[in-house]
Write a protein that holds these residues in place. Sequence first.
Motif, PDB file in Angstrom:
ATOM      1  N   SER A 175     -16.046  50.890 -47.859  1.00  0.00           N
ATOM      2  CA  SER A 175     -16.064  49.570 -48.508  1.00  0.00           C
ATOM      3  C   SER A 175     -14.736  49.169 -49.151  1.00  0.00           C
ATOM      4  CB  SER A 175     -17.154  49.543 -49.585  1.00  0.00           C
ATOM      5  OG  SER A 175     -18.415  49.851 -49.021  1.00  0.00           O
ATOM      6  N   PHE A 176     -13.896  50.138 -49.508  1.00  0.00           N
ATOM      7  CA  PHE A 176     -12.638  49.807 -50.189  1.00  0.00           C
ATOM      8  C   PHE A 176     -11.438  50.488 -49.513  1.00  0.00           C
ATOM      9  CE2 PHE A 176     -16.033  49.739 -53.412  1.00  0.00           C
ATOM     10  CZ  PHE A 176     -15.937  48.421 -53.844  1.00  0.00           C
ATOM     11  N   PRO A 177     -11.264  50.326 -48.200  1.00  0.00           N
ATOM     12  CA  PRO A 177     -10.163  51.027 -47.516  1.00  0.00           C
ATOM     13  C   PRO A 177      -8.779  50.622 -48.044  1.00  0.00           C
ATOM     14  CG  PRO A 177     -11.137  49.342 -46.095  1.00  0.00           C
ATOM     15  CD  PRO A 177     -12.030  49.475 -47.284  1.00  0.00           C
ATOM     16  N   ASP A 178      -8.649  49.355 -48.515  1.00  0.00           N
ATOM     17  CA  ASP A 178      -7.336  48.894 -48.996  1.00  0.00           C
ATOM     18  C   ASP A 178      -6.989  49.464 -50.375  1.00  0.00           C
ATOM     19  OD1 ASP A 178      -7.136  47.405 -46.693  1.00  0.00           O
ATOM     20  OD2 ASP A 178      -7.946  45.574 -47.608  1.00  0.00           O
ATOM     21  N   SER A 179      -7.993  50.010 -51.074  1.00  0.00           N
ATOM     22  CA  SER A 179      -7.744  50.544 -52.422  1.00  0.00           C
ATOM     23  C   SER A 179      -7.845  52.063 -52.457  1.00  0.00           C
ATOM     24  CB  SER A 179      -8.760  49.943 -53.410  1.00  0.00           C
ATOM     25  OG  SER A 179      -8.743  48.544 -53.381  1.00  0.00           O
ATOM     26  N   ILE A 180      -7.856  52.683 -51.283  1.00  0.00           N
ATOM     27  CA  ILE A 180      -8.141  54.116 -51.204  1.00  0.00           C
ATOM     28  C   ILE A 180      -7.101  54.973 -51.924  1.00  0.00           C
ATOM     29  CG2 ILE A 180      -6.928  54.788 -49.069  1.00  0.00           C
ATOM     30  CD1 ILE A 180     -10.600  55.547 -49.898  1.00  0.00           C
ATOM     31  N   GLN A 181      -5.858  54.433 -52.084  1.00  0.00           N
ATOM     32  CA  GLN A 181      -4.807  55.215 -52.754  1.00  0.00           C
ATOM     33  C   GLN A 181      -5.153  55.480 -54.218  1.00  0.00           C
ATOM     34  OE1 GLN A 181      -2.345  56.670 -51.166  1.00  0.00           O
ATOM     35  NE2 GLN A 181      -3.008  55.705 -49.232  1.00  0.00           N
ATOM     36  N   GLU A 182      -6.043  54.667 -54.778  1.00  0.00           N
ATOM     37  CA  GLU A 182      -6.454  54.885 -56.174  1.00  0.00           C
ATOM     38  C   GLU A 182      -7.216  56.203 -56.343  1.00  0.00           C
ATOM     39  OE1 GLU A 182      -8.441  51.592 -58.066  1.00  0.00           O
ATOM     40  OE2 GLU A 182      -7.388  50.132 -56.782  1.00  0.00           O
ATOM     41  N   LEU A 183      -7.641  56.796 -55.246  1.00  0.00           N
ATOM     42  CA  LEU A 183      -8.420  58.032 -55.326  1.00  0.00           C
ATOM     43  C   LEU A 183      -7.565  59.295 -55.190  1.00  0.00           C
ATOM     44  CD1 LEU A 183     -11.691  57.230 -53.311  1.00  0.00           C
ATOM     45  CD2 LEU A 183     -11.162  56.805 -55.702  1.00  0.00           C
ATOM     46  N   ARG A 184      -6.241  59.154 -55.200  1.00  0.00           N
ATOM     47  CA  ARG A 184      -5.382  60.348 -55.105  1.00  0.00           C
ATOM     48  C   ARG A 184      -5.647  61.351 -56.229  1.00  0.00           C
ATOM     49  NH1 ARG A 184       0.361  60.245 -52.359  1.00  0.00           N
ATOM     50  NH2 ARG A 184       0.038  58.678 -50.734  1.00  0.00           N
ATOM     51  N   PRO A 185      -5.761  60.904 -57.474  1.00  0.00           N
ATOM     52  CA  PRO A 185      -6.055  61.877 -58.554  1.00  0.00           C
ATOM     53  C   PRO A 185      -7.387  62.604 -58.342  1.00  0.00           C
ATOM     54  CG  PRO A 185      -5.267  59.808 -59.476  1.00  0.00           C
ATOM     55  CD  PRO A 185      -5.499  59.549 -58.028  1.00  0.00           C
ATOM     56  N   LEU A 186      -8.394  61.893 -57.811  1.00  0.00           N
ATOM     57  CA  LEU A 186      -9.681  62.539 -57.532  1.00  0.00           C
ATOM     58  C   LEU A 186      -9.520  63.586 -56.446  1.00  0.00           C
ATOM     59  CD1 LEU A 186     -12.756  62.805 -57.765  1.00  0.00           C
ATOM     60  CD2 LEU A 186     -12.977  60.904 -56.153  1.00  0.00           C
ATOM     61  N   LEU A 187      -8.764  63.246 -55.395  1.00  0.00           N
ATOM     62  CA  LEU A 187      -8.514  64.215 -54.316  1.00  0.00           C
ATOM     63  C   LEU A 187      -7.817  65.455 -54.856  1.00  0.00           C
ATOM     64  CD1 LEU A 187      -8.442  65.044 -51.310  1.00  0.00           C
ATOM     65  CD2 LEU A 187      -6.303  63.745 -51.112  1.00  0.00           C
ATOM     66  N   ASP A 188      -6.817  65.252 -55.694  1.00  0.00           N
ATOM     67  CA  ASP A 188      -6.083  66.391 -56.271  1.00  0.00           C
ATOM     68  C   ASP A 188      -7.008  67.276 -57.099  1.00  0.00           C
ATOM     69  OD1 ASP A 188      -3.805  65.433 -55.097  1.00  0.00           O
ATOM     70  OD2 ASP A 188      -3.079  64.407 -56.893  1.00  0.00           O
ATOM     71  N   PHE A 189      -7.891  66.650 -57.877  1.00  0.00           N
ATOM     72  CA  PHE A 189      -8.814  67.420 -58.729  1.00  0.00           C
ATOM     73  C   PHE A 189      -9.785  68.251 -57.871  1.00  0.00           C
ATOM     74  CE2 PHE A 189     -12.914  67.706 -60.965  1.00  0.00           C
ATOM     75  CZ  PHE A 189     -12.515  68.456 -62.062  1.00  0.00           C
ATOM     76  N   ILE A 190     -10.323  67.642 -56.830  1.00  0.00           N
ATOM     77  CA  ILE A 190     -11.259  68.374 -55.957  1.00  0.00           C
ATOM     78  C   ILE A 190     -10.538  69.518 -55.264  1.00  0.00           C
ATOM     79  CG2 ILE A 190     -12.716  68.194 -53.896  1.00  0.00           C
ATOM     80  CD1 ILE A 190     -13.296  65.288 -54.709  1.00  0.00           C
TER      81      ILE A 190
END
Length: 624
Positions: free
Chosen positions: A268-283
Motif C-alpha cells: 500500500s505504501f511502496p513510495d514511502s518504503i524508505q521510512e522503514l529502514r530503521p525497522l529493518l535494521d532493528f529486526i
Amino acid sequence: MAFEFILSTDEIREKMFDFIKPVYKGTVDFDVDFIDWVYGVYDNELKLFITFIKWEKNDNSRYIVITENCGIYYVIAKRYKYTLSEIPAKLVPYKNVVRSAIKLYENEIQRRKYDSGLSNEQEEHLNGIIEKIKDRGRPSVEISCYEDAEKLFVRDNFNYNYISRRYNKNTVSEFDKYMSDKKMRAVRGEKYWALLTGISAYPNKLNEEDYKHISEDFGNAGGIFGEGTDCLYADKTLEVIKKAYHSGVISCGYTGFIERYIGTCILSFPDSIQELRPLLDFITENMKSEGFKRLDFSRKELEKYIYKNGSGFRFVFTTNEQRESIFDFLKPQYTYNNDLNVMNINWTTGVYDNESGIFLTLIYYVSDGIARCGMEYRSYIVITDSGSVFKVDNNYEFEKGTYHFGIPGQYETLADKVKEGIDFYENDYIYRRNLSEDTEKQLKSIAAEMDDRCRKSFPISREEDALKLFELANYNTYVIYSEYNKKTIRDFNKFADYDKMLLWRGNKYLLLLNEIRSNAGSDKELCQLFSDACNVFCRGVNDTYDKEFLDVVKSMYNRHIDSENMRRTENTLKIYLDTYAEEYPEKLGNIVPLKKFVKAHSSDKYLMKTISSISKSLWKSLFK
C-alpha cells in the motif's frame, strides 16, 4: 400424480419469505444462504410445491412444503435416505408423496438436467432475483449523517468489506455517501494511533494479564492497519515494537503484527518504503532471538524493496508458458475425485530467482497426519530459464529430524539453490495472505481451468456415446461427475436423462442376473457377478425384477457355495435388501417370497436382522 422441477414464482417466493423471515446474522449465514429461491418440485394434481431450506444437525435437511390452499409447513428428512424425521400432522397422509418429492429434488442428475435447460438470460434474471431477496434478508441501519456512518464503521471494527457484505444495499449506499475511502483511512489511522499509544502505556515489566492484553492489542492493530490507513506511522510503530521487544513480548500476536505491518506497507505504501529502514535494521539486529526467527521472510522482502535488491527468490504468478511446461511434464489426470497427485499442484504461484533463472512450485504434498508414517512428503517442479524441467522430492522424517532430498543426477549442481527456493516457498501462506480479493478470484479461476484440463475427456455426440461412457463408469454417475471434464459432463447430460439411466442400469442388471443363472465358473466368479448385479441395482434401475432376482438367489443357495464365498454373498444380499426397503417401501410385499426363502436357508444373524426389520415394516403397513 408426478412431481417435476419448476421455477419458483414471485408468489411462492413471497410466501416463503413471509414464513421463514430470513435474517442474516453474518456475511455468511447457513440459515439463510442456502434457501432455494429459484426452483422446487411440484405436483400439478396435488398442487404441492416443495423446496430446500437448510441443513440441520445429524444429517438432516429442512424443506418447505406449500399446499393448494396456501398452507405452508416445514418438514425434516434424513439426508441421503430421505426418511422423514419431522412432519406436521396435516401432511401425514401425504408422507410417502412428500418423501418421493424430496428424493426427486435431491437427485443430482435430474437437477443438473433441469439447470442445463435454462438459457443465459434466464440464469441472469434468476441471479438478480436471488440477490434482491438476499438483500431483503440483510440488516438495515439508518444513516443520515457522517456521525451515523462513523458509528457503524467503528462498531464493525473499521472493516468496510464486512459492512458492504453484511448490510443491505440501501445501508451501504447511505454509508458510502458520508464515508469516502479517504475518510475511512483517516478514521482507521486515528484508531491505529490510539492502539499504539495504549500499548506504549504498558509497564516495562509485564504480568500475565498484561501479556495477554498486549498480544490482543497487537492483533487488533495489525487488523486495522491491514485494512488501510492514511499513512505508515513508521516512527510510532517502531517505538512500540522496540518497547514490546525489550519487555519480553514474543507472542504470535506481536510477530504476526510485524508481518502484517510490513506486508501492508510493501503493497500500500511502496513510495514511502524508505521510512522503514530503521525497522529493518532493528529486526536484522535481533534475528537471532527466538521470537524473531519467523520474521525472516518479511525481513528479506522488506530488504529487497528498501535496497532495490533483485537477487534471491521472490514470489511470482505463473505464466501461461510455465503452466504449459508443468502440464506437459506431469501429464496430470484424475484417477478419482480427490487424487493427491493432481489436486495439490499449484498452478498459479511459485518462487523465482532472477540470478539463477530457477522457478519452482509445489506439485505434491501429503502431511504426516495423512501418511501416518513419521514423514511428510513434498514434491516440487523446477523450471529453469534454459528450458530444463525436472521434479525434486523434499521429504521430512520427524523421528530423525532429517530431510530426504532427491534431485535428478544431471541437476545436482543446482541442489543448493533449489533447496533455498524450497525454504523460501514455505512462506507461501504469508504471501497469499496479503493478496487482494480480486487477485485471489483471478488465481482461483486459473486454477479451476487447469484442474478441468486434468480431468478425463470422452467424445459424446449421440445417445450411444453417452451409454458407452455410462458403461465405462460402471453405471455410476458419481464417477462421471468427479473424473470427467465439464464439456464431457455437459454432453453426457444432453443425451442421458434420469429415465434413460434407470433403463440402462435395468438392462445391465437383467444381463448380469441371466449370466449368473447360466454361469458354470468358480464360486468366486459367481459371487463377484452377484455383487456386480446388486451394485447396479442399488444405484437405481427401471424395475425391481423381483421374480428374476429370486430365481438367482435360489440358484446360489442350491449350488452349495463354499462358506467364505457364501458369507460374501449373504453380506451382499443384506445390502440389497436394505436398499430395497429404503428405495421401494411401497413394493416390499413383492419380496415376501424372497424373505421366506432366505429365512429358511440362512443363519447369518445380520441378514436375519434385516429380514426382521422388513417384516416389521410390512406389518406396520397393514394398519396404515
